[in-house]
Design a protein around this motif. Structure first.
Motif, PDB file in Angstrom:
ATOM      1  N   ARG A   8       0.914  -1.204   0.186  1.00  0.00           N
ATOM      2  CA  ARG A   8       0.022   0.059   0.131  1.00  0.00           C
ATOM      3  C   ARG A   8       0.889   1.288  -0.249  1.00  0.00           C
ATOM      4  NH1 ARG A   8      -4.766  -0.660   4.248  1.00  0.00           N
ATOM      5  NH2 ARG A   8      -4.799   1.704   3.446  1.00  0.00           N
ATOM      6  N   PRO A   9       0.629   2.191  -0.427  1.00  0.00           N
ATOM      7  CA  PRO A   9       1.449   3.686  -0.630  1.00  0.00           C
ATOM      8  C   PRO A   9       1.344   3.846   0.819  1.00  0.00           C
ATOM      9  CG  PRO A   9      -0.750   3.704  -1.934  1.00  0.00           C
ATOM     10  CD  PRO A   9      -0.736   2.415  -1.465  1.00  0.00           C
ATOM     11  N   SER A  10       2.526   4.583   1.236  1.00  0.00           N
ATOM     12  CA  SER A  10       2.778   5.087   2.315  1.00  0.00           C
ATOM     13  C   SER A  10       1.730   6.577   2.505  1.00  0.00           C
ATOM     14  CB  SER A  10       4.004   5.645   2.565  1.00  0.00           C
ATOM     15  OG  SER A  10       4.268   6.848   1.803  1.00  0.00           O
ATOM     16  N   PRO A  11       1.252   7.065   3.595  1.00  0.00           N
ATOM     17  CA  PRO A  11       0.648   8.374   3.633  1.00  0.00           C
ATOM     18  C   PRO A  11       1.450   9.432   2.748  1.00  0.00           C
ATOM     19  CG  PRO A  11       0.729   7.354   5.723  1.00  0.00           C
ATOM     20  CD  PRO A  11       1.428   6.518   4.937  1.00  0.00           C
ATOM     21  N   ALA A  12       2.432   9.604   2.945  1.00  0.00           N
ATOM     22  CA  ALA A  12       3.342  10.387   1.995  1.00  0.00           C
ATOM     23  C   ALA A  12       3.255  10.266   0.851  1.00  0.00           C
ATOM     24  CB  ALA A  12       4.881  10.486   2.310  1.00  0.00           C
ATOM     25  N   ALA A  67       5.627  15.783   2.874  1.00  0.00           N
ATOM     26  CA  ALA A  67       4.898  15.028   3.922  1.00  0.00           C
ATOM     27  C   ALA A  67       5.822  14.142   4.820  1.00  0.00           C
ATOM     28  CB  ALA A  67       3.959  14.092   2.954  1.00  0.00           C
ATOM     29  N   ASP A  68       6.920  13.683   4.340  1.00  0.00           N
ATOM     30  CA  ASP A  68       7.630  12.732   5.143  1.00  0.00           C
ATOM     31  C   ASP A  68       8.601  13.592   6.048  1.00  0.00           C
ATOM     32  OD1 ASP A  68       7.219  10.122   4.313  1.00  0.00           O
ATOM     33  OD2 ASP A  68       8.641  10.182   2.513  1.00  0.00           O
ATOM     34  N   ALA A  69       8.795  14.784   5.628  1.00  0.00           N
ATOM     35  CA  ALA A  69       9.477  15.711   6.540  1.00  0.00           C
ATOM     36  C   ALA A  69       8.626  15.977   7.920  1.00  0.00           C
ATOM     37  CB  ALA A  69       9.858  16.905   5.861  1.00  0.00           C
ATOM     38  N   ALA A  70       7.212  16.252   7.495  1.00  0.00           N
ATOM     39  CA  ALA A  70       6.262  16.668   8.444  1.00  0.00           C
ATOM     40  C   ALA A  70       6.056  15.490   9.363  1.00  0.00           C
ATOM     41  CB  ALA A  70       4.985  17.193   7.933  1.00  0.00           C
ATOM     42  N   ARG A  71       5.940  14.315   8.978  1.00  0.00           N
ATOM     43  CA  ARG A  71       5.805  13.010   9.577  1.00  0.00           C
ATOM     44  C   ARG A  71       7.112  13.152  10.574  1.00  0.00           C
ATOM     45  NH1 ARG A  71       8.583   9.091   9.999  1.00  0.00           N
ATOM     46  NH2 ARG A  71       9.464   9.324   7.575  1.00  0.00           N
ATOM     47  N   ALA A  79      11.988  24.581  12.310  1.00  0.00           N
ATOM     48  CA  ALA A  79      12.798  23.741  11.536  1.00  0.00           C
ATOM     49  C   ALA A  79      11.978  23.019  10.443  1.00  0.00           C
ATOM     50  CB  ALA A  79      13.423  22.258  12.423  1.00  0.00           C
ATOM     51  N   LEU A  80      11.049  22.526  10.504  1.00  0.00           N
ATOM     52  CA  LEU A  80       9.944  21.972   9.666  1.00  0.00           C
ATOM     53  C   LEU A  80       9.833  23.078   8.442  1.00  0.00           C
ATOM     54  CD1 LEU A  80       8.234  19.926   8.253  1.00  0.00           C
ATOM     55  CD2 LEU A  80       6.551  20.647   9.747  1.00  0.00           C
ATOM     56  N   ARG A  81       9.572  24.303   8.876  1.00  0.00           N
ATOM     57  CA  ARG A  81       9.108  25.325   7.735  1.00  0.00           C
ATOM     58  C   ARG A  81      10.456  25.294   7.071  1.00  0.00           C
ATOM     59  NH1 ARG A  81       9.205  27.729   4.152  1.00  0.00           N
ATOM     60  NH2 ARG A  81       8.433  29.813   3.788  1.00  0.00           N
ATOM     61  N   LEU A 115       0.005  22.085   2.554  1.00  0.00           N
ATOM     62  CA  LEU A 115      -1.021  21.311   2.746  1.00  0.00           C
ATOM     63  C   LEU A 115      -0.738  19.868   2.958  1.00  0.00           C
ATOM     64  CD1 LEU A 115      -3.791  22.960   0.593  1.00  0.00           C
ATOM     65  CD2 LEU A 115      -3.750  23.191   2.792  1.00  0.00           C
ATOM     66  N   SER A 116       0.072  19.403   2.079  1.00  0.00           N
ATOM     67  CA  SER A 116       0.501  17.842   2.148  1.00  0.00           C
ATOM     68  C   SER A 116       1.449  17.736   3.713  1.00  0.00           C
ATOM     69  CB  SER A 116       1.484  17.579   1.224  1.00  0.00           C
ATOM     70  OG  SER A 116       0.997  17.512  -0.244  1.00  0.00           O
ATOM     71  N   ALA A 117       2.259  18.816   3.878  1.00  0.00           N
ATOM     72  CA  ALA A 117       2.779  18.488   5.281  1.00  0.00           C
ATOM     73  C   ALA A 117       1.790  18.553   6.280  1.00  0.00           C
ATOM     74  CB  ALA A 117       3.764  19.640   5.386  1.00  0.00           C
ATOM     75  N   SER A 118       0.980  19.665   6.299  1.00  0.00           N
ATOM     76  CA  SER A 118      -0.170  19.724   7.378  1.00  0.00           C
ATOM     77  C   SER A 118      -1.097  18.622   7.387  1.00  0.00           C
ATOM     78  CB  SER A 118      -1.041  21.116   6.895  1.00  0.00           C
ATOM     79  OG  SER A 118      -0.275  22.254   7.160  1.00  0.00           O
ATOM     80  N   ALA A 119      -1.487  18.012   6.236  1.00  0.00           N
ATOM     81  CA  ALA A 119      -2.281  16.837   6.375  1.00  0.00           C
ATOM     82  C   ALA A 119      -1.680  15.576   7.113  1.00  0.00           C
ATOM     83  CB  ALA A 119      -2.787  16.330   4.919  1.00  0.00           C
ATOM     84  N   THR A 120      -0.507  15.644   6.789  1.00  0.00           N
ATOM     85  CA  THR A 120       0.480  14.772   7.570  1.00  0.00           C
ATOM     86  C   THR A 120       0.581  14.919   9.208  1.00  0.00           C
ATOM     87  OG1 THR A 120       1.898  14.432   5.618  1.00  0.00           O
ATOM     88  CG2 THR A 120       2.789  13.646   7.800  1.00  0.00           C
TER      89      THR A 120
END
Length: 160
Positions: A8-12, A67-71, A79-81, A115-120
């Protein structure tokens, strides 16, 4: 006998799939007078539907990486920004390579990346919660962001 292993694809990966599909769907939406759509290039002599699709697909790794960075970070932080900013600039460089320098999706990298980071970070949140988290990330400074006071974005910021 070899067995196929279904993964299955990862969430990212799923978020990157959705971001790219949104860009392709927007490009395909017709009619859009003056803009690239299935009927033609509109007022853009440097754009066409195939280029818009190729550009969107070139951004998949950047959206997945955001998305992976947010996870990995797990929360809204400076740092995330800064990581998202660098990943966005890397995605932009790849987009410009694929499009031979044509800016097809620069703004979308910013919006869909946040939005991808935030959804993560907020996997169970409704759309408004995800948007609020994206806004919190957007308000943080990125010291590595290029400063071009003559860019369209800089002029808009000064005006509004």
């Amino acid at each position: 006998m070899s067995a196929l292993i279904a993964t299955r694809p990862s969430p990212a990966e799923r978020l990157a799939d959705l971001a790219v599909q949104a860009l392709i769907d927007e490009a395909d939406l017709s009619p859009k007078p003056g803009l690239v759509d299935r009927r033609g290039s509109g007022a853009h002599s440097d754009l066409h539907l195939g280029l818009m699709h190729a550009s969107a697909q070139s951004l998949w790794p950047a959206f997945a990486a955001m998305a992976d960075a947010a996870r990995a970070e797990g929360e809204v932080s400076q740092a995330l920004r800064e990581t998202l900013g660098q990943l966005g600039r890397d995605g932009e460089a790849e987009m410009l390579r694929v499009t031979a320098g044509v800016n097809t999706h620069r703004g979308a990298i910013w919006a869909l990346g946040l939005l991808s980071a935030s959804a993560t970070l907020e996997p169970d949140a409704a759309a408004d919660g995800i948007a609020m988290t994206a806004a919190a990330l957007a308000r943080l400074e990125d010291p590595a962001a290029p400063h071009n006071p003559d860019s369209h974005g800089a002029r808009v910021c000064r005006r509004y």
